[in-house]
Design a protein around this motif. Structure first.
Motif, short mmCIF file in Angstrom:
data_model
loop_
_atom_site.label_atom_id
_atom_site.label_comp_id
_atom_site.label_asym_id
_atom_site.label_seq_id
_atom_site.Cartn_x
_atom_site.Cartn_y
_atom_site.Cartn_z
N ARG A 45 0.93 -1.10 -0.04
CA ARG A 45 -0.04 -0.03 -0.01
C ARG A 45 0.85 1.45 0.04
O ARG A 45 1.81 1.44 0.51
CB ARG A 45 -0.95 -0.10 1.13
N ALA A 46 0.31 2.22 -0.57
CA ALA A 46 1.08 3.46 -0.70
C ALA A 46 1.13 4.29 0.57
O ALA A 46 0.23 4.36 1.28
CB ALA A 46 0.25 4.51 -1.62
N ASN A 47 2.33 4.57 0.91
CA ASN A 47 2.67 5.42 1.96
C ASN A 47 2.32 6.89 2.26
O ASN A 47 1.93 7.62 3.22
CB ASN A 47 4.20 5.11 2.78
N GLY A 48 2.23 7.58 1.10
CA GLY A 48 2.20 8.91 1.10
C GLY A 48 0.60 9.55 1.31
O GLY A 48 0.39 10.52 1.38
N GLU A 49 -0.41 8.38 0.86
CA GLU A 49 -1.68 8.93 0.94
C GLU A 49 -2.35 8.35 2.17
O GLU A 49 -2.35 7.20 2.72
CB GLU A 49 -2.36 8.48 0.01
N ILE A 50 -2.94 9.07 3.15
CA ILE A 50 -3.63 8.89 4.35
C ILE A 50 -5.28 9.08 4.29
O ILE A 50 -5.41 10.31 3.79
CB ILE A 50 -2.98 9.37 5.40
N CYS A 51 -6.09 8.15 4.49
CA CYS A 51 -7.55 8.48 4.51
C CYS A 51 -8.01 8.67 5.77
O CYS A 51 -7.83 7.84 6.50
CB CYS A 51 -7.95 7.49 3.71
N VAL A 52 -8.74 9.84 6.27
CA VAL A 52 -9.28 10.00 7.45
C VAL A 52 -10.66 9.67 7.57
O VAL A 52 -11.42 10.20 6.82
CB VAL A 52 -9.16 11.35 7.91
N VAL A 53 -10.98 8.73 8.55
CA VAL A 53 -12.42 8.62 8.76
C VAL A 53 -12.94 8.64 10.04
O VAL A 53 -12.12 8.76 10.87
CB VAL A 53 -12.70 6.80 8.14
N GLN A 54 -14.32 8.72 10.10
CA GLN A 54 -14.88 8.85 11.55
C GLN A 54 -14.88 7.59 12.11
O GLN A 54 -14.06 7.62 13.42
CB GLN A 54 -16.19 9.29 11.38
N ASP A 55 -15.19 6.56 11.75
CA ASP A 55 -15.28 5.22 12.37
C ASP A 55 -14.89 4.10 11.59
O ASP A 55 -14.72 4.40 10.49
CB ASP A 55 -16.55 5.00 12.56
N VAL A 56 -14.47 2.96 12.32
CA VAL A 56 -14.17 1.65 11.71
C VAL A 56 -14.92 1.27 10.65
O VAL A 56 -14.74 0.66 9.52
CB VAL A 56 -13.80 0.64 12.78
N ALA A 57 -16.40 1.60 10.94
CA ALA A 57 -17.31 1.00 10.06
C ALA A 57 -17.20 1.82 8.45
O ALA A 57 -17.16 1.21 7.38
CB ALA A 57 -18.79 1.32 10.50
N ARG A 66 -2.98 4.42 3.19
CA ARG A 66 -3.07 4.20 4.77
C ARG A 66 -4.44 5.00 5.28
O ARG A 66 -5.06 5.72 4.53
CB ARG A 66 -2.10 4.97 5.38
N TYR A 67 -5.06 4.59 6.30
CA TYR A 67 -6.02 4.90 6.99
C TYR A 67 -5.89 5.54 8.24
O TYR A 67 -4.68 5.40 9.05
CB TYR A 67 -6.97 3.93 7.40
N HIS A 68 -6.76 6.71 8.89
CA HIS A 68 -6.69 6.97 10.32
C HIS A 68 -8.03 7.12 10.73
O HIS A 68 -8.88 7.83 10.31
CB HIS A 68 -5.84 8.51 10.23
N VAL A 69 -8.33 6.38 11.79
CA VAL A 69 -9.75 6.43 12.38
C VAL A 69 -9.77 7.66 13.38
O VAL A 69 -9.14 7.10 14.33
CB VAL A 69 -10.27 5.04 12.84
N LEU A 70 -10.73 8.44 13.48
CA LEU A 70 -10.77 9.43 14.32
C LEU A 70 -11.34 8.85 15.63
O LEU A 70 -11.13 9.17 16.75
CB LEU A 70 -11.45 10.71 13.86
N GLY A 71 -12.71 8.05 15.54
CA GLY A 71 -13.05 7.50 16.51
C GLY A 71 -14.32 8.44 16.81
O GLY A 71 -15.02 8.47 18.20
N GLY A 72 -14.74 9.33 15.90
CA GLY A 72 -15.99 10.06 16.31
C GLY A 72 -15.77 11.47 15.62
O GLY A 72 -15.07 11.69 14.67
N THR A 73 -16.63 12.52 15.77
CA THR A 73 -16.75 13.89 15.24
C THR A 73 -16.42 15.05 16.42
O THR A 73 -16.81 14.64 17.51
CB THR A 73 -17.67 14.29 14.40
N LEU A 74 -16.12 16.03 16.10
CA LEU A 74 -15.73 17.26 17.15
C LEU A 74 -17.27 17.58 17.57
O LEU A 74 -17.94 17.57 16.78
CB LEU A 74 -15.21 18.29 16.56
N SER A 75 -17.45 17.65 18.84
CA SER A 75 -18.87 18.03 18.94
C SER A 75 -18.68 19.18 20.25
O SER A 75 -18.40 18.68 21.42
CB SER A 75 -19.69 17.03 19.33
N ALA A 76 -19.14 20.18 20.34
CA ALA A 76 -18.86 21.34 21.44
C ALA A 76 -19.96 20.86 22.43
O ALA A 76 -19.75 20.69 23.60
CB ALA A 76 -19.29 22.66 21.15
#
Lengths: 199, 199
Positions: free
Chosen positions: A78-90, A104-114
């Motif tokens: 897999r390409a190292n230079g691209e990272i895809c940011v998602v909210q959840d594992v789903a 590659r991926y990065h899972v945030l685990g949610g969204t910002l919420s004041a």
């Protein structure tokens, strides 16, 4: 009085609290499990136990895995230079089913919420910025939901990466494949019109 | 490629085959279980195992129980003369939730079907006739579904009991409580009209 043993009632109660299930569907599931109990129930119990014991978050991207670092993070193809940011594992799973992304991926685990007091530190955003800087990523794809919360989070991340050299992109908005205009909401139609392309 | 470990994929596949669930809801359930794994998954695995080990059919009525004879059959406070015949355990549970019936039950385990080669011997009908004769029941309530199969089965049982002294009844048909005429099918409205009562 509800019929069935206490264990059955407890199992129905537990299942009924799972997403998408209610008391009625939980009862149907338990009856079906009891009816076909030859193997199916034992297998289900074993698998749930094994998954509970072995599943954890990938230390790098937050994907669910049975190792410290998940198969996607360690895949040399897999390409190292691209990272895809998602909210959840789903969402990560949904993108993998599509098969169009090979970075590659990065899972945030949610969204910002004041309102719910969820700030950047609760969301693996510092880890994301670390990864982008350390691994000299060239492109960050913010594949967040097209909701107010998703887009707020996307803007926050874009702002935080403003001083870096990384290219920041988002998913295209428009008509879904197979979508009929008459059934689409006005917002989607307007977005698709604004983003029209020469064919 | 589907993401997640093999165990996770197997668990999703197993859950997706349960009634009312599909791949998408199974995935959501597994992710929720992994997320809240503190206790919930272990508890679920234990309960499924216990239910699988202990659940069996009541030797007398066919209800699901953890003993040889179920709590309803052994309850001394329930009337012995009335027996309510249902298709499935789910129907027995539904009647018990209503709480209006305080007699005994008999679960057939299905309906007669020439197409699927399901005859009276496959349905605990001989056991039913045995019980009615042996325990000198006074009333048999045929609480079967208002479908063609349910009503065929009801007629077969009524015919088989023709020579006995037992009173045979069926559930009333009519407008459901809270039902609006405009939303009811024509068959139900006609049945309710034919069975109209002085108020």
């Amino acid at each position: 009085m509800e019929a069935g043993s206490d264990d059955i009632q407890a199992l129905i109660g537990l299942l009924a609290r799972l997403p998408g299930l209610g008391p009625r569907s939980a009862r149907r599931i338990v009856l079906q499990l009891i009816r076909k109990r030859g193997g199916q129930m034992a297998q289900l119990a074993t698998l749930i136990e094994r998954v509970a014991m072995n599943s954890r978050e990938c230390l790098s991207c937050g994907n669910i895995t049975d190792r410290d670092i998940c198969a996607i993070c360690t895949d040399p193809a897999r390409a190292n230079g691209e990272i895809c940011v998602v909210q959840d594992v789903a969402d990560l799973w949904a993108l993998e089913r599509g098969g169009a992304f090979r970075g590659r991926y990065h899972v945030l685990g949610g969204t910002l919420s004041a309102l719910d007091e969820i700030g950047p530190e609760d969301l693996r955003i510092p880890e994301l910025i670390d990864r982008i800087t350390r691994d000299s990523m060239t492109e960050v794809i913010l594949a967040l939901n097209a909701t107010v919360e998703g887009q707020t989070t996307a803007h926050y991340i874009a702002d935080a990466l403003d001083q870096t050299a990384v290219t920041i992109t988002g998913l295209a908005q428009g008509v879904p494949i197979g979508g009929e205009l008459d059934y689409l909401d006005d917002g989607t139609i307007s977005a698709a019109l604004r983003a029209r392309r020469r064919i």
